[in-house]
Structure formats: C-alpha cells, structure tokens
Design an enzyme around this catalytic site. Structure first.
Site, mmCIF file in Angstrom:
data_model
loop_
_atom_site.group_PDB
_atom_site.id
_atom_site.type_symbol
_atom_site.label_atom_id
_atom_site.label_comp_id
_atom_site.label_asym_id
_atom_site.label_seq_id
_atom_site.Cartn_x
_atom_site.Cartn_y
_atom_site.Cartn_z
ATOM 1 N N ASP A 117 24.730 46.093 34.022
ATOM 2 C CA ASP A 117 25.327 45.329 35.124
ATOM 3 C C ASP A 117 25.941 46.288 36.145
ATOM 4 O O ASP A 117 25.848 46.069 37.356
ATOM 5 C CB ASP A 117 26.424 44.391 34.612
ATOM 6 C CG ASP A 117 25.855 43.135 33.953
ATOM 7 O OD1 ASP A 117 24.727 42.739 34.295
ATOM 8 O OD2 ASP A 117 26.550 42.558 33.085
ATOM 9 N N TYR A 128 24.262 34.498 42.283
ATOM 10 C CA TYR A 128 22.846 34.529 42.662
ATOM 11 C C TYR A 128 22.202 33.148 42.772
ATOM 12 O O TYR A 128 21.058 33.024 43.176
ATOM 13 C CB TYR A 128 22.032 35.403 41.692
ATOM 14 C CG TYR A 128 22.164 35.016 40.248
ATOM 15 C CD1 TYR A 128 21.450 33.943 39.721
ATOM 16 C CD2 TYR A 128 23.010 35.721 39.404
ATOM 17 C CE1 TYR A 128 21.584 33.584 38.397
ATOM 18 C CE2 TYR A 128 23.148 35.367 38.068
ATOM 19 C CZ TYR A 128 22.431 34.303 37.582
ATOM 20 O OH TYR A 128 22.567 33.947 36.259
ATOM 21 N N THR A 148 23.928 38.057 26.932
ATOM 22 C CA THR A 148 24.602 37.327 27.993
ATOM 23 C C THR A 148 25.738 36.488 27.405
ATOM 24 O O THR A 148 26.056 36.620 26.211
ATOM 25 C CB THR A 148 23.585 36.531 28.847
ATOM 26 O OG1 THR A 148 24.265 35.962 29.953
ATOM 27 C CG2 THR A 148 22.870 35.447 28.066
ATOM 28 N N SER A 152 15.657 36.017 32.834
ATOM 29 C CA SER A 152 15.184 37.296 32.302
ATOM 30 C C SER A 152 13.765 37.238 31.717
ATOM 31 O O SER A 152 12.984 38.162 31.967
ATOM 32 C CB SER A 152 16.168 37.823 31.252
ATOM 33 O OG SER A 152 17.397 38.107 31.875
ATOM 34 N N LYS A 175 28.917 39.479 25.345
ATOM 35 C CA LYS A 175 28.887 40.853 25.883
ATOM 36 C C LYS A 175 29.977 41.757 25.294
ATOM 37 O O LYS A 175 29.788 42.965 25.202
ATOM 38 C CB LYS A 175 29.015 40.829 27.414
ATOM 39 C CG LYS A 175 27.771 40.325 28.111
ATOM 40 C CD LYS A 175 27.901 40.474 29.620
ATOM 41 C CE LYS A 175 26.682 39.908 30.326
ATOM 42 N NZ LYS A 175 26.724 40.101 31.779
ATOM 43 N N GLY A 222 38.096 38.540 42.086
ATOM 44 C CA GLY A 222 37.774 38.100 40.728
ATOM 45 C C GLY A 222 38.078 39.197 39.727
ATOM 46 O O GLY A 222 38.061 40.396 40.071
ATOM 47 N N ALA A 223 38.401 38.797 38.503
ATOM 48 C CA ALA A 223 38.720 39.773 37.452
ATOM 49 C C ALA A 223 38.145 39.322 36.112
ATOM 50 O O ALA A 223 38.691 39.604 35.060
ATOM 51 C CB ALA A 223 40.236 39.950 37.351
ATOM 52 N N ASN A 241 25.432 44.730 27.899
ATOM 53 C CA ASN A 241 24.465 43.670 28.227
ATOM 54 C C ASN A 241 23.047 44.027 27.814
ATOM 55 O O ASN A 241 22.123 43.254 28.041
ATOM 56 C CB ASN A 241 24.511 43.306 29.716
ATOM 57 C CG ASN A 241 23.780 44.311 30.566
ATOM 58 O OD1 ASN A 241 23.702 45.496 30.219
ATOM 59 N ND2 ASN A 241 23.239 43.876 31.681
ATOM 60 N N GLY A 281 23.437 38.159 45.381
ATOM 61 C CA GLY A 281 23.460 38.430 43.941
ATOM 62 C C GLY A 281 22.095 38.612 43.290
ATOM 63 O O GLY A 281 21.987 39.265 42.249
HETATM 64 P P1 NAP Z 1 33.992 34.852 34.153
HETATM 65 O O1 NAP Z 1 34.223 35.969 33.222
HETATM 66 O O2 NAP Z 1 34.117 33.439 33.656
HETATM 67 O O3 NAP Z 1 34.996 35.051 35.408
HETATM 68 C C1 NAP Z 1 35.090 34.066 36.416
HETATM 69 C C2 NAP Z 1 35.950 34.588 37.557
HETATM 70 O O4 NAP Z 1 35.916 33.606 38.605
HETATM 71 C C3 NAP Z 1 37.426 34.786 37.197
HETATM 72 O O5 NAP Z 1 37.938 35.861 37.954
HETATM 73 C C4 NAP Z 1 38.033 33.451 37.642
HETATM 74 O O6 NAP Z 1 39.415 33.537 37.929
HETATM 75 C C5 NAP Z 1 37.267 33.209 38.913
HETATM 76 N N1 NAP Z 1 37.260 31.819 39.349
HETATM 77 C C6 NAP Z 1 36.629 30.791 38.759
HETATM 78 N N2 NAP Z 1 36.836 29.659 39.470
HETATM 79 C C7 NAP Z 1 37.636 29.996 40.515
HETATM 80 C C8 NAP Z 1 38.207 29.276 41.594
HETATM 81 N N3 NAP Z 1 37.993 27.960 41.754
HETATM 82 N N4 NAP Z 1 38.947 29.938 42.513
HETATM 83 C C9 NAP Z 1 39.160 31.278 42.368
HETATM 84 N N5 NAP Z 1 38.659 32.012 41.368
HETATM 85 C C10 NAP Z 1 37.901 31.379 40.440
HETATM 86 O O7 NAP Z 1 32.522 34.897 34.800
HETATM 87 P P2 NAP Z 1 31.622 36.218 35.066
HETATM 88 O O8 NAP Z 1 30.744 36.454 33.900
HETATM 89 O O9 NAP Z 1 32.510 37.308 35.547
HETATM 90 O O10 NAP Z 1 30.661 35.695 36.263
HETATM 91 C C11 NAP Z 1 31.178 35.419 37.546
HETATM 92 C C12 NAP Z 1 30.024 35.123 38.507
HETATM 93 O O11 NAP Z 1 29.200 36.290 38.636
HETATM 94 C C13 NAP Z 1 29.090 34.007 38.028
HETATM 95 O O12 NAP Z 1 28.691 33.249 39.152
HETATM 96 C C14 NAP Z 1 27.893 34.756 37.474
HETATM 97 O O13 NAP Z 1 26.693 34.020 37.549
HETATM 98 C C15 NAP Z 1 27.834 35.943 38.432
HETATM 99 N N6 NAP Z 1 27.145 37.123 37.864
HETATM 100 C C16 NAP Z 1 26.091 37.632 38.563
HETATM 101 C C17 NAP Z 1 25.410 38.722 38.068
HETATM 102 C C18 NAP Z 1 24.237 39.268 38.812
HETATM 103 O O14 NAP Z 1 23.450 40.023 38.223
HETATM 104 N N7 NAP Z 1 24.087 38.950 40.088
HETATM 105 C C19 NAP Z 1 25.816 39.325 36.857
HETATM 106 C C20 NAP Z 1 26.928 38.798 36.174
HETATM 107 C C21 NAP Z 1 27.582 37.678 36.697
HETATM 108 P P3 NAP Z 1 40.539 33.268 36.781
HETATM 109 O O15 NAP Z 1 40.706 34.573 36.067
HETATM 110 O O16 NAP Z 1 41.729 32.863 37.551
HETATM 111 O O17 NAP Z 1 39.988 32.186 35.902
#
Ligand code: NAP
Length: 307
Positions: free
Chosen positions: A130, A251, A90, A45, A94, A154-155, A115, A272
C-alpha cells in the site's frame, strides 16, 4: 437449457465467461495466489491479477478466499499446507496476520500492517505494498516530496501506510482526523519510527484551513466520498487552491466529489484507482519476480469500477 444453472453454480461464471475468463489454462502445475478478507466479494484484485498473469502468459491463477477473524490462523496454516505462492490481505486482517508470519519486511513492520504475503516454499514473508502503491503515482508525476508540507486527512489503516510512505520520502506531515486521539497517536508513532517529524490534530474547519494554507499536497485517506460521485467531500471547496495537488485514495467512485471539486478549482489531482493498481502491481512483482504490466492493470481497475 435445464443444466445451465448448475453449470453457473459450479464455476461461479456463466459458461461463456468461463471460456473467455481464463480458467481453462489451470493445470496441475498452476501456481496459486489469492486474496483473503471478510468481506471479500467486492475485491477487484482477482480481475486485476489474472489479467496481468494472462497478458504475460504466466501459469498462475488468483482467487478470492473469504476468511473470518476466527479462521485467520488456520487460513495461514492452510497457505503453507496448500503451497499457495502469495496472498493479498485485506480488511480486517492486515494487522492481525503479523504473528502468523515467519518474517516481515522492515517497512511493513514499521507501518504495523501487511497486505501481501509471499511463500518461498518454506517461509512466509509479509510486505506492505500500500505504501509503495501510494507513492508511485507521485513519482510518476515527478512530485518532489523532500521537505514538502503534506496534509493527510484521516488516521485509519490506510493512513498509516500513506503517512509512512510520505515521511520516508522526506515530507513533513500533518495528520488531521475526526477522532483527534488517533491523529496524535499516528503522529507519535511516525515520529518514533522515522527520522522525520509529524504533527496530529482534530479534523475541523479551523485546523483544515490553517493546514491547507501552507501545504502543497493534500491526501484524503478517510472513507468520506465513498459510494457515489455526489457523495461528501472532506474538504470545503473554498479551501482548494490551484497550486495544491489533491490525492484522494478513495477509488469507488472513480471520480469522487473531492476530485471533481479539486479539478473545478484548477488543482492537479490523483484518484484512488491509481494507488489500487500500483499496490496490486507491486504485489504481482513479489508473487512472480517479473515486472508488472502496470498500464494493463490500471485499465483493468477502471474497467472493473465502471462495469
Ligand atoms: P479505516 O481504517 O476504517 O479508517 C477510516 C478513516 O476514515 C478514519 O480516519 C475515520 O475517522 C475516517 N472517517 C470515516 N468516516 C468519517 C466521517 N464521516 N468524517 C470524517 N472522517 C471519517 O479505513 P481504511 O482502511 O483506512 O480505508 C479508508 C479509505 O481508503 C476507504 O475508502 C478505502 O477504500 C480506501 N483505500 C484505498 C486504497 C487504494 O488502494 N486506493 C487502499 C486502502 C484503502 P475516525 O478515526 O474518526 O473514525
């Protein structure tokens, strides 16, 4: 030569970079913005926002602040005391930051996460860029969300903003997650807080195959694929059909394994980095009230990710 390390330490930049990096413009009138998180060292950022401020000749500066969970309340009080114009929020703050704000925009309230915080000098308002940042790349491509079937994998935290944005746009959403309870909980939350409907289920090959067979857009919001281009993909490549738009919000790397395999299968793709640039651009507009230079911010994200 001997005082070189001291100069590096005091600015955090090499002298050459310091001159080119834009700190020389900071004055008594400079408006300060920043990002708080823990960890915060890898954030892109500051590079993105400062490049945008410079390009538009704005007397703004954007800095990273490492803030632990325990210090969050004090940090937000500090934002008021120091008259900081805006902050991005971040991991891991959040959701936790919500009680410390004076008001929260309705979408951010529904999502349950903020955010971006903007101060007007007296009150602090929370936003969630976001969600808008996720939707913009779809709008740019003229993607028709209304009544379309969308699969969200994902959730976690990001999935909430993504799913809300999709459902607000009129899409019908299926959420599949490794931990099925979280998918069910998110689907329930979406159904309660929006006029749209969402379903949740476990992320396994049977459910994935079925959901993929009648979807037009699939979004990966898991962290699977993060780190290296040879990393893992959350979707078996045999399930990818050329009429599906594949959107991976991961990303880093710029081209994940999912994006590579989707392109090889003839799918249209969104990476991403686009969402990252757009959520930053929407925050920039909240901070400055000025239209963000989105193309420049996209280029800066790509530059930061390839450096
Ligand atoms: P988070 O809250 O930690 O959630 C992680 C998610 O990934 C959960 O649904 C988790 O499932 C799942 N997961 C993790 N390891 C896994 C595996 N081996 N197999 C299957 N599912 C798995 O993280 P977040 O903040 O949502 O971020 C998720 C991703 O999005 C990151 O890579 C982040 O960098 C990216 N992101 C990108 C942007 C953008 O602007 N492009 C913005 C925000 C986030 P469980 O519930 O089963 O643990």
């Amino acid at each position: 030569m001997q005082d070189q390390p001291e100069r590096v330490l005091s600015t955090g930049l090499s002298p050459a970079k310091s001159e080119a990096g834009g700190l020389s413009h900071v004055s008594g009138k400079t408006v300060v913005c920043g990002v708080i998180g823990d960890p915060v060292e890898h954030t892109m950022s500051p590079a993105m926002q400062n490049a945008a401020f410079r390009a538009l000749g704005l007397d703004f500066a954007y800095v990273p602040f490492k803030v632990t969970r325990e210090e969050l309340r004090v940090a937000i009080a500090g934002m008021r005391a120091l008259n900081i114009r805006g902050l991005n929020i971040t991991i891991p703050h959040k959701v936790a930051v919500l009680p410390f704000l004076d008001s929260v925009d309705p979408l951010a309230k529904k999502i349950g996460a903020v955010n971006t915080i903007v101060s007007n000098g007296t009150t602090l308002t929370g936003y969630n860029t976001d969600a808008g940042g996720f939707i913009q790349p779809l709008l740019e491509r003229g993607f028709e969300l209304r009544d379309s079937r969308v699969l969200v994998i994902g959730a976690g935290g990001a999935a909430r903003a993504v799913a809300f944005a999709l459902i607000e746009g009129g899409a019908r959403v299926v959420v599949l997650n490794r931990t099925p309870d979280r998918a069910h909980e998110l689907a329930r939350h979406l159904s309660q807080h929006t006029p749209g409907r969402a379903e949740g289920g476990e992320l396994n090959n049977d459910n994935l195959f079925e959901a993929m067979s009648n979807t037009v857009l699939v979004v990966n919001t898991t962290s699977v694929g993060m780190g290296t281009p040879e990393g893992q993909s959350p979707i078996p490549s045999a399930f990818l059909r050329r009429d599906i738009l594949v959107y991976d919000i991961v990303y880093n790397p710029l081209k994940t394994r999912l994006i590579s395999e989707a392109q090889a299968a003839g799918c249209r793709t969104i990476a991403g980095a686009e969402m990252l640039a757009w959520q930053g651009a929407l925050a920039f507009e909240r901070f400055t009230g000025i239209k963000a230079p989105i193309e420049l911010m996209k280029q800066q994200v790509v530059r930061s990710l390839t450096e």
